[in-house]
Design a protein around this motif. Structure first.
Motif, PDB file in Angstrom:
ATOM      1  N   SER A 193       2.079   2.290 -50.421  1.00 53.24           N
ATOM      2  CA  SER A 193       0.876   2.891 -49.827  1.00 53.24           C
ATOM      3  C   SER A 193       0.027   3.663 -50.824  1.00 53.24           C
ATOM      4  O   SER A 193      -1.155   3.891 -50.582  1.00 53.24           O
ATOM      5  CB  SER A 193       1.270   3.832 -48.676  1.00 53.24           C
ATOM      6  OG  SER A 193       1.864   3.110 -47.624  1.00 53.24           O
ATOM      7  N   LEU A 194       0.613   4.074 -51.943  1.00 55.02           N
ATOM      8  CA  LEU A 194      -0.112   4.891 -52.917  1.00 55.02           C
ATOM      9  C   LEU A 194      -0.057   4.244 -54.292  1.00 55.02           C
ATOM     10  O   LEU A 194       0.944   3.609 -54.651  1.00 55.02           O
ATOM     11  CB  LEU A 194       0.483   6.302 -52.995  1.00 55.02           C
ATOM     12  CG  LEU A 194       0.381   7.160 -51.744  1.00 55.02           C
ATOM     13  CD1 LEU A 194       1.134   8.471 -51.945  1.00 55.02           C
ATOM     14  CD2 LEU A 194      -1.071   7.434 -51.377  1.00 55.02           C
ATOM     15  N   PRO A 195      -1.139   4.375 -55.078  1.00 59.78           N
ATOM     16  CA  PRO A 195      -1.106   3.884 -56.461  1.00 59.78           C
ATOM     17  C   PRO A 195      -0.056   4.619 -57.262  1.00 59.78           C
ATOM     18  O   PRO A 195       0.361   5.724 -56.916  1.00 59.78           O
ATOM     19  CB  PRO A 195      -2.532   4.192 -56.970  1.00 59.78           C
ATOM     20  CG  PRO A 195      -3.358   4.405 -55.751  1.00 59.78           C
ATOM     21  CD  PRO A 195      -2.436   4.968 -54.716  1.00 59.78           C
ATOM     22  N   LYS A 196       0.387   4.017 -58.351  1.00 63.13           N
ATOM     23  CA  LYS A 196       1.382   4.656 -59.203  1.00 63.13           C
ATOM     24  C   LYS A 196       0.868   5.990 -59.737  1.00 63.13           C
ATOM     25  O   LYS A 196      -0.253   6.079 -60.229  1.00 63.13           O
ATOM     26  CB  LYS A 196       1.730   3.739 -60.375  1.00 63.13           C
ATOM     27  CG  LYS A 196       2.550   2.518 -59.979  1.00 63.13           C
ATOM     28  CD  LYS A 196       2.917   1.696 -61.198  1.00 63.13           C
ATOM     29  CE  LYS A 196       3.785   0.498 -60.818  1.00 63.13           C
ATOM     30  NZ  LYS A 196       4.142  -0.326 -62.001  1.00 63.13           N
ATOM     31  N   GLY A 197       1.687   7.030 -59.603  1.00 63.90           N
ATOM     32  CA  GLY A 197       1.333   8.346 -60.127  1.00 63.90           C
ATOM     33  C   GLY A 197       0.359   9.129 -59.283  1.00 63.90           C
ATOM     34  O   GLY A 197      -0.086  10.197 -59.687  1.00 63.90           O
ATOM     35  N   SER A 198       0.007   8.614 -58.100  1.00 57.69           N
ATOM     36  CA  SER A 198      -0.959   9.322 -57.245  1.00 57.69           C
ATOM     37  C   SER A 198      -0.268   9.794 -55.972  1.00 57.69           C
ATOM     38  O   SER A 198       0.478   9.044 -55.341  1.00 57.69           O
ATOM     39  CB  SER A 198      -2.129   8.392 -56.888  1.00 57.69           C
ATOM     40  OG  SER A 198      -3.004   9.022 -55.981  1.00 57.69           O
ATOM     41  N   TRP A 199      -0.551  11.068 -55.601  1.00 53.58           N
ATOM     42  CA  TRP A 199       0.047  11.627 -54.393  1.00 53.58           C
ATOM     43  C   TRP A 199      -0.993  12.293 -53.494  1.00 53.58           C
ATOM     44  O   TRP A 199      -0.646  12.821 -52.444  1.00 53.58           O
ATOM     45  CB  TRP A 199       1.111  12.663 -54.772  1.00 53.58           C
ATOM     46  CG  TRP A 199       2.196  12.089 -55.618  1.00 53.58           C
ATOM     47  CD1 TRP A 199       2.312  12.175 -56.978  1.00 53.58           C
ATOM     48  CD2 TRP A 199       3.281  11.282 -55.184  1.00 53.58           C
ATOM     49  NE1 TRP A 199       3.408  11.483 -57.416  1.00 53.58           N
ATOM     50  CE2 TRP A 199       4.032  10.927 -56.331  1.00 53.58           C
ATOM     51  CE3 TRP A 199       3.705  10.820 -53.932  1.00 53.58           C
ATOM     52  CZ2 TRP A 199       5.176  10.138 -56.267  1.00 53.58           C
ATOM     53  CZ3 TRP A 199       4.854  10.040 -53.866  1.00 53.58           C
ATOM     54  CH2 TRP A 199       5.576   9.706 -55.017  1.00 53.58           C
ATOM     55  N   HIS A 219       1.013  -2.388 -58.608  1.00 56.30           N
ATOM     56  CA  HIS A 219       2.452  -2.611 -58.525  1.00 56.30           C
ATOM     57  C   HIS A 219       2.853  -4.066 -58.766  1.00 56.30           C
ATOM     58  O   HIS A 219       4.024  -4.339 -58.996  1.00 56.30           O
ATOM     59  CB  HIS A 219       2.968  -2.173 -57.146  1.00 56.30           C
ATOM     60  CG  HIS A 219       2.695  -0.742 -56.828  1.00 56.30           C
ATOM     61  ND1 HIS A 219       3.556   0.272 -57.189  1.00 56.30           N
ATOM     62  CD2 HIS A 219       1.649  -0.150 -56.190  1.00 56.30           C
ATOM     63  CE1 HIS A 219       3.064   1.433 -56.775  1.00 56.30           C
ATOM     64  NE2 HIS A 219       1.910   1.204 -56.176  1.00 56.30           N
ATOM     65  N   GLU A 220       1.913  -4.993 -58.681  1.00 59.14           N
ATOM     66  CA  GLU A 220       2.234  -6.405 -58.841  1.00 59.14           C
ATOM     67  C   GLU A 220       1.304  -7.041 -59.858  1.00 59.14           C
ATOM     68  O   GLU A 220       0.197  -6.557 -60.118  1.00 59.14           O
ATOM     69  CB  GLU A 220       2.125  -7.147 -57.504  1.00 59.14           C
ATOM     70  CG  GLU A 220       3.068  -6.630 -56.425  1.00 59.14           C
ATOM     71  CD  GLU A 220       4.532  -6.868 -56.756  1.00 59.14           C
ATOM     72  OE1 GLU A 220       4.814  -7.694 -57.645  1.00 59.14           O
ATOM     73  OE2 GLU A 220       5.392  -6.229 -56.126  1.00 59.14           O
ATOM     74  N   THR A 221       1.735  -8.150 -60.424  1.00 54.21           N
ATOM     75  CA  THR A 221       1.006  -8.819 -61.489  1.00 54.21           C
ATOM     76  C   THR A 221       0.252 -10.035 -60.972  1.00 54.21           C
ATOM     77  O   THR A 221       0.258 -10.332 -59.772  1.00 54.21           O
ATOM     78  CB  THR A 221       1.981  -9.246 -62.602  1.00 54.21           C
ATOM     79  OG1 THR A 221       1.250  -9.812 -63.677  1.00 54.21           O
ATOM     80  CG2 THR A 221       2.975 -10.274 -62.069  1.00 54.21           C
TER      81      THR A 221
END
Length: 269
Positions: free
Chosen positions: A30-36, A247-249
């Motif tokens: 639900s959230l981008p990497k490193g974002s809260w 999160h995915e390529t």
């Protein structure tokens, strides 16, 4: 031979299905990497909705429910959106040696249908600023109008719903282009109804047409609500599953990773 080719096709599509499933609202973080601190996407309600319908999805809709179809309606061909009546098979054609399924498919192939526009990969690279596209994710049909589409072309496709308190663009029912869009939408909703199966038995809902206009102006220069408009644009971008995410390529990179894993597994044995 037909059965063998069908099985090969299913295996070829399996990696694409798996990657698209990982990017879907069912499994996507639900959230981008490193974002809260940002708004979660999908929300808990959106994820629950797709998990609920995904648990009972028809095999005919399994791929579409995670990998959207993108149709290019910028420049419709002459017969796009029009009824096509196929030429019937010669009455003298022999049916000896054909199965019941083959006879049923041949019969269904001769029924009238609406010609669909050309399709494209569901990727941001397939979308031009001066283009108009129809994206089907199995639940909703998004009509995307690029920000550089001329006003006269927008007027040929869209009108504003004056019964709504806000300036809401809808597909015009009085123009030839608008009529073709409605025909195309009807055919897409019934795309896998071969053999008389109703579309309502296949899709979880009757997919509505949601207009997404890039920029701020509508079909005749009216201003569109900013927050709602931005939400729809962001929503549509998440459905372009051929692109990479936080999160995915990309699909090609995913295939390479999968190939390396298979090589390692086979080397152990």
């Amino acid at each position: 031979l037909l059965k063998l080719n069908k099985e090969k096709f299913i295996l070829i599509m399996l990696p694409l299905f798996c990657l698209s499933l990982r990017k879907s609202l069912i499994f996507r973080p639900s959230l981008p990497k490193g974002s809260w601190s940002t708004r979660p996407s999908p929300t808990a309600d959106e994820r629950a909705y797709h998990v609920h319908h995904g648990a009972a999805v028809s095999p005919a809709l399994a791929m579409l429910s995670v990998h959207s179809n993108l149709y290019v309606v910028t420049k419709l061909r002459k017969r796009d959106g029009e009824w096509i009546i196929p030429t019937p098979l010669p009455s003298s054609s022999s049916t000896i040696g054909t199965t019941a399924d083959e006879t049923s498919v041949a019969s269904a192939s001769c029924r009238p249908y609406i010609q669909l526009p050309k399709s494209a990969h569901p990727s941001i690279t397939s979308i031009d600023d001066d283009g108009i596209y129809l994206l089907d994710d199995g639940f909703v049909l998004y009509l995307y109008v690029g920000k550089a589409v001329p006003v006269d072309v927008r007027k040929d496709f869209l009108v504003f719903d004056h019964n709504c308190s806000r300036q809401t663009p809808v597909v015009s029912s009085k123009t030839d282009s608008g009529r073709k869009i409605m025909n195309i939408a009807w055919q897409i909703r019934s795309f896998c109804s071969v053999g008389g199966v109703g579309a309502s038995l296949l899709r979880p809902t009757t997919a509505p047409i949601v207009v997404v206009v890039a920029g701020d102006a509508g079909s005749d220069g009216h201003q569109i609500e900013g927050l709602e408009h931005k939400f729809l644009e962001d929503k549509l971008v998440t459905l372009l599953v051929d692109d990479s995410t936080d999160h995915e390529t990309f699909y090609s990179d995913f295939l390479c990773q999968l190939h390396r894993l298979l090589q390692r597994a086979s080397a152990k044995h």
